[in-house]
Design an enzyme around this catalytic site. Structure first.
Site, PDB file in Angstrom:
ATOM      1  N   LYS A 229      37.613  49.721  31.740  1.00  0.00           N
ATOM      2  CA  LYS A 229      38.901  50.550  31.833  1.00  0.00           C
ATOM      3  C   LYS A 229      39.219  50.480  30.406  1.00  0.00           C
ATOM      4  O   LYS A 229      39.112  49.746  29.568  1.00  0.00           O
ATOM      5  CB  LYS A 229      39.870  49.501  32.659  1.00  0.00           C
ATOM      6  CG  LYS A 229      39.533  49.743  34.121  1.00  0.00           C
ATOM      7  CD  LYS A 229      40.576  48.583  34.860  1.00  0.00           C
ATOM      8  CE  LYS A 229      40.359  48.433  36.285  1.00  0.00           C
ATOM      9  NZ  LYS A 229      40.455  49.728  37.102  1.00  0.00           N
TER      10      LYS A 229
ATOM     11  N   ARG B 211      35.229  48.832  47.142  1.00  0.00           N
ATOM     12  CA  ARG B 211      34.688  49.336  48.072  1.00  0.00           C
ATOM     13  C   ARG B 211      33.223  48.754  48.201  1.00  0.00           C
ATOM     14  O   ARG B 211      32.819  48.524  49.396  1.00  0.00           O
ATOM     15  CB  ARG B 211      34.548  50.777  48.100  1.00  0.00           C
ATOM     16  CG  ARG B 211      33.692  51.436  46.974  1.00  0.00           C
ATOM     17  CD  ARG B 211      34.193  52.938  46.590  1.00  0.00           C
ATOM     18  NE  ARG B 211      35.262  53.039  45.905  1.00  0.00           N
ATOM     19  CZ  ARG B 211      35.957  54.196  45.607  1.00  0.00           C
ATOM     20  NH1 ARG B 211      35.243  55.359  45.887  1.00  0.00           N
ATOM     21  NH2 ARG B 211      36.972  54.052  44.654  1.00  0.00           N
TER      22      ARG B 211
END
Ligand code: BES
Ligand code: MN
Ligand code: ZN
Length: 517
Positions: free
Chosen positions: A290, A364
């Site tokens: 990130k 996920r």
């Protein structure tokens, strides 16, 4: 290191006595918008007796202040000589202050704001008594209490000394005229405390909280509330085929865990609710790193897991009638030398092969394993996952509504209704069939992010998860936006909100319905 807040939540008690007899140094008297008789505002329960006892005219005070009775509006009235000894029948407790609190449209939402405002205004106070219960139905009374207990949440701090002038939360909140309302009071206090517990987990920094630490907290909650807790370590996860959790945790020296917390009611009815929480104890993005600013809040990326743990901490006290199992898929997403790479193909618990394209879409992958495990082994009648899953959810809905996905209209309606009652708003989003092809992979059963641009990042994430629910009634809550607050407002404080604890507990308390009821 410290496992829970060093600051205690406000204790809440129902009291049969009247306001002036409650032995409290601060009194909170409600006021409402006036009727059509011309009066601007109307003093609520206890207002006249307090005025008489203290030699004040509270109605005149409201008039002078041009008070509007907006929900949570506070007019603070200091009390001098006349209040000496007025707070108790034997004259021993001094009333030092009266807080006049606006009730707005008197909806539960307005009472929640009022409770939060009273608690903020009453920081540093030992004992506050309020007569709001007299004017409130059970739903409103509960909302008031939840607002009051949650608005002053704080973890405590890691500082050497306290911040000068900072005041502790109100110690005791006395609800007068509520002697026969102890049931509603207990339920509200339990739900608020569960939220407090979840917030403690979220606010804990990630150098303290790793997956093993989170598992220890789950054991502690299990011991305190008689839940069966089972933790799988990295070896068990690898040998049993939890390929997503293992892959996401591979870049960290602090290995992953799958936490299972099980609650069986005394007389178990058939439904079995399985709650799955995303427990990324820190999300750096992994090798798909990130940007630095985006990393700062990522200790909160286990909020879904914290919500599940908070819910499990309360189900026994609330006497929930259905079986509930909480699964927390815990891993730290770091770019270590052994980290998974973009382009890897991994195998999820149910055998599905997944092409990993962006290691920052890690949530996920861990959820898919836990969901597949639940479907294969736990015979769930309802499966609900909670996750800070996508920045796209925040772009779509902002910070006030969580994205809700479900394969069942009834479950979606029931959760939305529970959220409305609980002050946690859910907004249903579509599982768009036309976008499914975007997850096609050239090499594996499926890719975990879009390989063809369709947009709708929160939707494609939900479509990925849906596969692992199979034919089990399923809902998914993307709390990326609602899981954190940028500033204190209402019952929220800056930082982790533990959004979802209240909605899920309201829903479970109602018997986990599959319709709006
Ligand atoms: N934990 C983040 C989502 C998130 C972002 C939560 C901001 C709270 C605030 C999640 O793991 C993530 O990084 N999602 C990616 C998915 C993308 C790579 C497909 C995102 O939303 O950018
Ligand atoms: Mn991520
Ligand atoms: Zn994440």
């Amino acid at each position: 290191m410290r496992a829970e807040s060093t600051i205690r939540p406000t204790e809440v008690v129902a009291d049969a006595r009247a306001l002036m007899d409650a032995e409290a140094g601060v009194l909170a008297v409600p006021f409402s918008p006036g009727d059509d008789d011309g009066a601007q505002v109307r003093l609520g329960a206890g207002g006249d007796t307090v005025s008489a006892a203290l030699g004040l005219d509270l109605a005149v005070v409201l008039d002078r202040e041009r008070a509007k009775a907006r929900a949570g509006e506070i007019v603070s009235v200091p009390v001098f000589e006349a209040g000496r000894g007025a707070g108790s029948p034997d004259g021993e407790v001094d009333v030092t202050k009266v807080l006049l609190v606006g009730l707005g449209d008197r909806s539960p939402g307005a009472f929640r704001k009022a409770g939060a405002a009273v608690a903020r205004a009453a920081r540093g106070t030992e004992r506050l008594a309020t007569s709001v219960a007299v004017d409130a139905d059970d739903a409103s009374l509960r909302a008031f209490i939840e607002g009051a207990v949650l608005a002053t949440y704080a973890l405590g701090d890691y500082r050497g000394s306290a911040v000068p002038g900072e005041k502790r939360p109100l110690r005791t909140l006395v609800l007068t005229g509520a002697g026969d309302r102890s049931q509603a009071v207990t339920v509200a206090a339990t739900i608020a405390k569960a939220t407090w517990t979840a917030r403690d987990l979220v606010h804990t920094p990630s150098n303290v909280k790793d997956p093993a630490w989170l598992a220890e907290q789950a054991r502690g909650i299990g011991d305190a509330h008689r839940l069966d807790v089972r933790v799988r370590d990295e070896k068990a996860l690898a040998s049993e085929g939890f390929g997503g959790i293992v892959a996401v945790g591979a870049g960290s020296q602090r290995p992953p865990r799958l936490i299972a917390m099980r609650y069986e009611p005394k007389r178990a009815r058939s439904p079995h609710v399985v709650l799955v929480g995303k427990g990324i104890t820190y999300d750096s993005g992994g090798l798909s790193l990130k940007p630095r600013e985006a990393m700062v809040p990522m200790k909160t990326d286990m909020s879904g897991g914290a919500v599940v743990m908070g819910v499990l901490s309360a189900v026994r006290e609330l006497g929930v009638g259905v079986r509930v199992t909480g699964l927390v898929a815990a891993a730290e997403n770091l770019p270590g030398a052994t980290a998974q790479r973009p382009g890897d193909v991994i195998r999820q618990y149910d055998g599905t092969s997944v092409e990993v394209i962006n290691t920052d879409a890690e949530g996920r992958l861990v959820l898919a394993d836990a969901m597949a495990y639940a479907v294969a082994e736990l015979e769930p009648t309802v499966l609900i996952d909670v996750a800070t899953l996508t920045g796209a959810a925040t772009i779509g809905l902002g910070r006030s509504h969580a994205a809700l996905y479900s394969t069942s209209d009834g479950l979606a309606a029931a959760l939305t209704a529970a959220g409305d009652s609980a002050g946690e708003r859910l907004w249903r989003m579509p599982l768009v069939d036309d976008y499914r092809f975007a997850l096609d992979s050239a090499i594996a059963d499926i890719a975990h992010v879009e390989t063809t641009k369709v947009g709708g990042g929160s939707i494609t994430a939900a479509l990925f998860l849906q596969r692992f629910a199979r034919d089990v009634t399923w809902a998914h809550l993307d709390i990326a936006g609602t899981g954190r607050a940028d500033s204190a407002s209402g019952e929220l404080v800056k930082g982790g909100t533990a959004f979802g604890v209240r909605a899920l507990l309201y829903w479970l308390e109602a018997g986990a319905p599959l319709d709006e009821g």
